[in-house]
Design an enzyme around this catalytic site. Structure first.
Site, PDB file in Angstrom:
ATOM      1  N   TRP A 116      49.650  36.589  37.124  1.00  0.00           N
ATOM      2  CA  TRP A 116      49.684  36.153  38.517  1.00  0.00           C
ATOM      3  C   TRP A 116      48.325  35.537  38.867  1.00  0.00           C
ATOM      4  O   TRP A 116      47.308  35.834  38.242  1.00  0.00           O
ATOM      5  CB  TRP A 116      50.007  37.313  39.450  1.00  0.00           C
ATOM      6  CG  TRP A 116      49.070  38.496  39.383  1.00  0.00           C
ATOM      7  CD1 TRP A 116      49.259  39.650  38.680  1.00  0.00           C
ATOM      8  CD2 TRP A 116      47.793  38.632  40.045  1.00  0.00           C
ATOM      9  NE1 TRP A 116      48.178  40.496  38.840  1.00  0.00           N
ATOM     10  CE2 TRP A 116      47.273  39.908  39.682  1.00  0.00           C
ATOM     11  CE3 TRP A 116      47.047  37.823  40.893  1.00  0.00           C
ATOM     12  CZ2 TRP A 116      46.040  40.374  40.157  1.00  0.00           C
ATOM     13  CZ3 TRP A 116      45.817  38.279  41.358  1.00  0.00           C
ATOM     14  CH2 TRP A 116      45.337  39.545  40.995  1.00  0.00           C
ATOM     15  N   GLU A 159      34.733  44.761  42.872  1.00  0.00           N
ATOM     16  CA  GLU A 159      35.367  43.801  41.968  1.00  0.00           C
ATOM     17  C   GLU A 159      34.553  42.513  41.857  1.00  0.00           C
ATOM     18  O   GLU A 159      34.490  41.892  40.792  1.00  0.00           O
ATOM     19  CB  GLU A 159      36.777  43.465  42.463  1.00  0.00           C
ATOM     20  CG  GLU A 159      37.766  44.623  42.422  1.00  0.00           C
ATOM     21  CD  GLU A 159      38.295  44.903  41.033  1.00  0.00           C
ATOM     22  OE1 GLU A 159      37.944  44.174  40.085  1.00  0.00           O
ATOM     23  OE2 GLU A 159      39.053  45.877  40.878  1.00  0.00           O
ATOM     24  N   GLU A 197      40.028  40.125  35.195  1.00  0.00           N
ATOM     25  CA  GLU A 197      39.441  40.867  36.310  1.00  0.00           C
ATOM     26  C   GLU A 197      38.955  39.935  37.422  1.00  0.00           C
ATOM     27  O   GLU A 197      38.950  40.312  38.600  1.00  0.00           O
ATOM     28  CB  GLU A 197      38.263  41.702  35.797  1.00  0.00           C
ATOM     29  CG  GLU A 197      38.651  42.884  34.928  1.00  0.00           C
ATOM     30  CD  GLU A 197      39.015  44.110  35.743  1.00  0.00           C
ATOM     31  OE1 GLU A 197      38.598  44.192  36.919  1.00  0.00           O
ATOM     32  OE2 GLU A 197      39.710  44.991  35.212  1.00  0.00           O
ATOM     33  N   HIS A 200      40.902  39.566  40.671  1.00  0.00           N
ATOM     34  CA  HIS A 200      40.993  40.676  41.622  1.00  0.00           C
ATOM     35  C   HIS A 200      40.116  40.452  42.844  1.00  0.00           C
ATOM     36  O   HIS A 200      40.595  40.436  43.983  1.00  0.00           O
ATOM     37  CB  HIS A 200      40.618  41.994  40.942  1.00  0.00           C
ATOM     38  CG  HIS A 200      41.467  42.330  39.759  1.00  0.00           C
ATOM     39  ND1 HIS A 200      41.192  43.369  38.902  1.00  0.00           N
ATOM     40  CD2 HIS A 200      42.603  41.762  39.284  1.00  0.00           C
ATOM     41  CE1 HIS A 200      42.113  43.432  37.963  1.00  0.00           C
ATOM     42  NE2 HIS A 200      42.976  42.465  38.169  1.00  0.00           N
ATOM     43  N   GLU A 250      38.083  52.455  34.384  1.00  0.00           N
ATOM     44  CA  GLU A 250      39.310  51.689  34.613  1.00  0.00           C
ATOM     45  C   GLU A 250      40.399  52.589  35.192  1.00  0.00           C
ATOM     46  O   GLU A 250      41.192  52.151  36.034  1.00  0.00           O
ATOM     47  CB  GLU A 250      39.791  51.044  33.312  1.00  0.00           C
ATOM     48  CG  GLU A 250      38.878  49.950  32.776  1.00  0.00           C
ATOM     49  CD  GLU A 250      38.989  48.646  33.564  1.00  0.00           C
ATOM     50  OE1 GLU A 250      39.600  48.623  34.647  1.00  0.00           O
ATOM     51  OE2 GLU A 250      38.459  47.627  33.089  1.00  0.00           O
ATOM     52  N   THR A 253      39.568  53.054  38.851  1.00  0.00           N
ATOM     53  CA  THR A 253      39.906  51.855  39.613  1.00  0.00           C
ATOM     54  C   THR A 253      41.403  51.753  39.833  1.00  0.00           C
ATOM     55  O   THR A 253      41.860  51.378  40.922  1.00  0.00           O
ATOM     56  CB  THR A 253      39.399  50.612  38.864  1.00  0.00           C
ATOM     57  OG1 THR A 253      38.013  50.771  38.560  1.00  0.00           O
ATOM     58  CG2 THR A 253      39.570  49.363  39.696  1.00  0.00           C
ATOM     59  N   ASP A 282      47.027  45.726  36.509  1.00  0.00           N
ATOM     60  CA  ASP A 282      46.048  45.171  35.571  1.00  0.00           C
ATOM     61  C   ASP A 282      45.091  46.253  35.082  1.00  0.00           C
ATOM     62  O   ASP A 282      44.779  46.346  33.887  1.00  0.00           O
ATOM     63  CB  ASP A 282      45.229  44.064  36.240  1.00  0.00           C
ATOM     64  CG  ASP A 282      45.944  42.728  36.285  1.00  0.00           C
ATOM     65  OD1 ASP A 282      47.037  42.614  35.702  1.00  0.00           O
ATOM     66  OD2 ASP A 282      45.393  41.797  36.902  1.00  0.00           O
ATOM     67  N   GLU A 283      44.599  47.060  36.012  1.00  0.00           N
ATOM     68  CA  GLU A 283      43.634  48.095  35.642  1.00  0.00           C
ATOM     69  C   GLU A 283      44.256  49.098  34.684  1.00  0.00           C
ATOM     70  O   GLU A 283      43.575  49.633  33.795  1.00  0.00           O
ATOM     71  CB  GLU A 283      43.108  48.816  36.892  1.00  0.00           C
ATOM     72  CG  GLU A 283      42.480  47.923  37.952  1.00  0.00           C
ATOM     73  CD  GLU A 283      41.200  47.242  37.498  1.00  0.00           C
ATOM     74  OE1 GLU A 283      40.778  47.432  36.336  1.00  0.00           O
ATOM     75  OE2 GLU A 283      40.599  46.518  38.316  1.00  0.00           O
ATOM     76  N   HIS A 286      44.042  47.619  31.261  1.00  0.00           N
ATOM     77  CA  HIS A 286      42.663  47.630  30.784  1.00  0.00           C
ATOM     78  C   HIS A 286      42.216  49.048  30.424  1.00  0.00           C
ATOM     79  O   HIS A 286      41.492  49.255  29.445  1.00  0.00           O
ATOM     80  CB  HIS A 286      41.746  47.018  31.842  1.00  0.00           C
ATOM     81  CG  HIS A 286      42.080  45.592  32.151  1.00  0.00           C
ATOM     82  ND1 HIS A 286      41.667  44.954  33.306  1.00  0.00           N
ATOM     83  CD2 HIS A 286      42.799  44.665  31.455  1.00  0.00           C
ATOM     84  CE1 HIS A 286      42.113  43.695  33.299  1.00  0.00           C
ATOM     85  NE2 HIS A 286      42.803  43.510  32.192  1.00  0.00           N
TER      86      HIS A 286
END
Length: 426
Positions: A116, A159, A197, A200, A250, A253, A282-283, A286
């Site tokens: 995205w 971020e 990242e 974000h 991570e 977060t 996403d986090e 990761h």
């Protein structure tokens, strides 16, 4: 990342256990830090939870300067800071992980055309109804309280300090991107992780600006100060420590962004809930990537990795954004803005000291530390030390919260929200 990761957002002043109950952790911590390195310098006071600090022991003091050594020849102490603590044998082990990283870590990255992008969630200025889309965004954000925006902005500032985090990864011996465009699996991971990242902070920043609820000048000053200040997670150029740190961060977060997603939906802004939920997703990927690296370190070097885990927890996980500064908050309140941002995150249930304990429990379980056998005697003591930390943190958290609930509340202004105040325990 964040820290929060925060974001792990906890940062009351440091406290240390004393008396007989502190003696055992002190001895363990000293044994943990004795492996292939000089005594560590005492840690400087820094934003973190009082309960975390009370659950670990002070490091022994050593202030002499040691001459520079070749990478992998053992630790160097420069101006009181331990550097390059990875032994030559462990550096060779890290170098042997490139195939593993290619097979088990890089697949967790997404192709750019599958990711995205911030524009997917924002009003489209090319459309005739752009102003209507913007008005709808502002109507949705009207329902969000000021304490939500303080947490959202704090997460966004964290971020936006991404250049610092990429620089931190490139301090780690054996895995740094030596040229800036290196084709190694480590170089590819660091650059593409950074690229993912980067979306974000970009998206959160634009959403906050369009809401009209956030003083973007104050936010921009905070971001510039934070990037300029950097961070020092005490990872000593050591990838063992570095990847334990990032595994923890991570997950922290992910928890924080997941909470802001739930709260946004509860308040009625479903789009913001989708945004922070997508970031949390996403986090999670990761987190999995960094945890897989540590999985393999444990498999190949269980004693060394256990010692590193204990060392990192003894020093406490420093939050990436603990140096944020808006240049006005401390003068008004006597506290840095990160400290009060952390208090708001705790009070809203976005990220708490209990979350810190939960992350530690998760990592202990994932890496099967409690039942690990065949460890060296030093690593066995480190194993015991780490496995006993979560319940200690939880007990101390409960006591801290009870004391805080009895404290007076004050009206605290935040520059990020045009100096509007929050009524909060301090």
């Amino acid at each position: 990342m964040t820290a929060q990761g925060t974001v792990l957002h906890q940062c009351p002043s440091k406290a240390v256990l004393s008396g007989p109950k502190a003696a055992r952790p002190q001895r363990i911590a000293q044994r943990v830090t004795a492996q292939a390195q000089p005594s560590r310098p005492a840690q400087q006071s820094r934003p973190n939870t009082a309960v975390q600090a009370a659950a670990v022991a002070e490091a022994p003091t050593h202030t002499s300067r040691v001459s520079e050594k070749q990478m992998g020849d053992g630790p160097t102490l420069v101006n009181g800071q331990v550097l390059h603590s990875l032994s030559k044998e462990r550096l060779e082990l890290v170098n042997s992980l490139e195939g593993y990283v290619s097979e088990r870590v890089l697949p967790l990255l997404k192709p750019v055309d599958k990711c995205w992008q911030p524009a997917d969630f924002l009003p489209d200025p090319s459309q005739e109804d752009y102003l209507d889309q913007l008005a709808e965004l502002r109507k949705r954000t009207d329902c969000l309280p000021d304490d939500y925006f303080v947490v959202l902005v704090g997460d966004m500032v964290t971020e936006e300090a991404l250049p610092t985090y990429m620089a931190m990864l490139n301090t780690l011996d054996g895995v740094r991107d030596e040229t800036g465009a290196e084709k190694s699996p480590w170089g590819k991971w660091t650059r593409e992780w950074t690229a993912e990242e980067n979306r974000h902070g970009d998206l959160m920043n634009k959403y906050c600006m369009l809401s009209g609820r956030v003083n973007m000048k104050a936010v921009e000053v905070t971001i510039q100060n934070l990037i300029g200040s950097g961070m020092d997670p005490k990872t000593e150029n050591n990838p063992y420590l570095g990847f334990i740190y990032t595994s923890f961060q991570e997950r922290a977060t992910k928890i924080s962004h997941g909470a802001t997603a739930r709260h946004a939906k509860d308040y009625g802004d479903k789009v913001l809930g989708q945004i922070t939920g997508a970031i949390a997703s996403d986090e999670a990927r990761h987190e999995s990537a960094y945890s897989r690296i540590v999985d393999e370190l444990f498999r190949k070097d269980p004693s060394g990795t256990t010692l590193a885990f204990a060392d990192m927890m003894k020093k406490q996980v420093v939050m990436p954004a603990h140096m944020m500064d808006d240049m006005v908050h401390k003068g008004r309140t006597g506290r840095n803005i990160f400290q009060d941002f952390s208090t708001v995150a705790e009070s809203t249930g976005t990220y708490t000291a209990q979350d810190y304990a939960s992350i530690l429990e998760h990592l202990i379980s994932r890496w099967e530390l409690e039942g690990m056998t065949g460890l060296s005697s030093e690593a066995q003591e480190a194993q015991e030390y780490v496995c006993k930390l979560p319940p200690r943190i939880r007990r101390l958290t409960e006591r801290t919260l009870m004391r805080k609930e009895k404290s007076k509340k004050s009206d605290v202004p935040f520059s990020w929200i045009y100096d509007r105040t929050l009524h909060m325990h301090i």
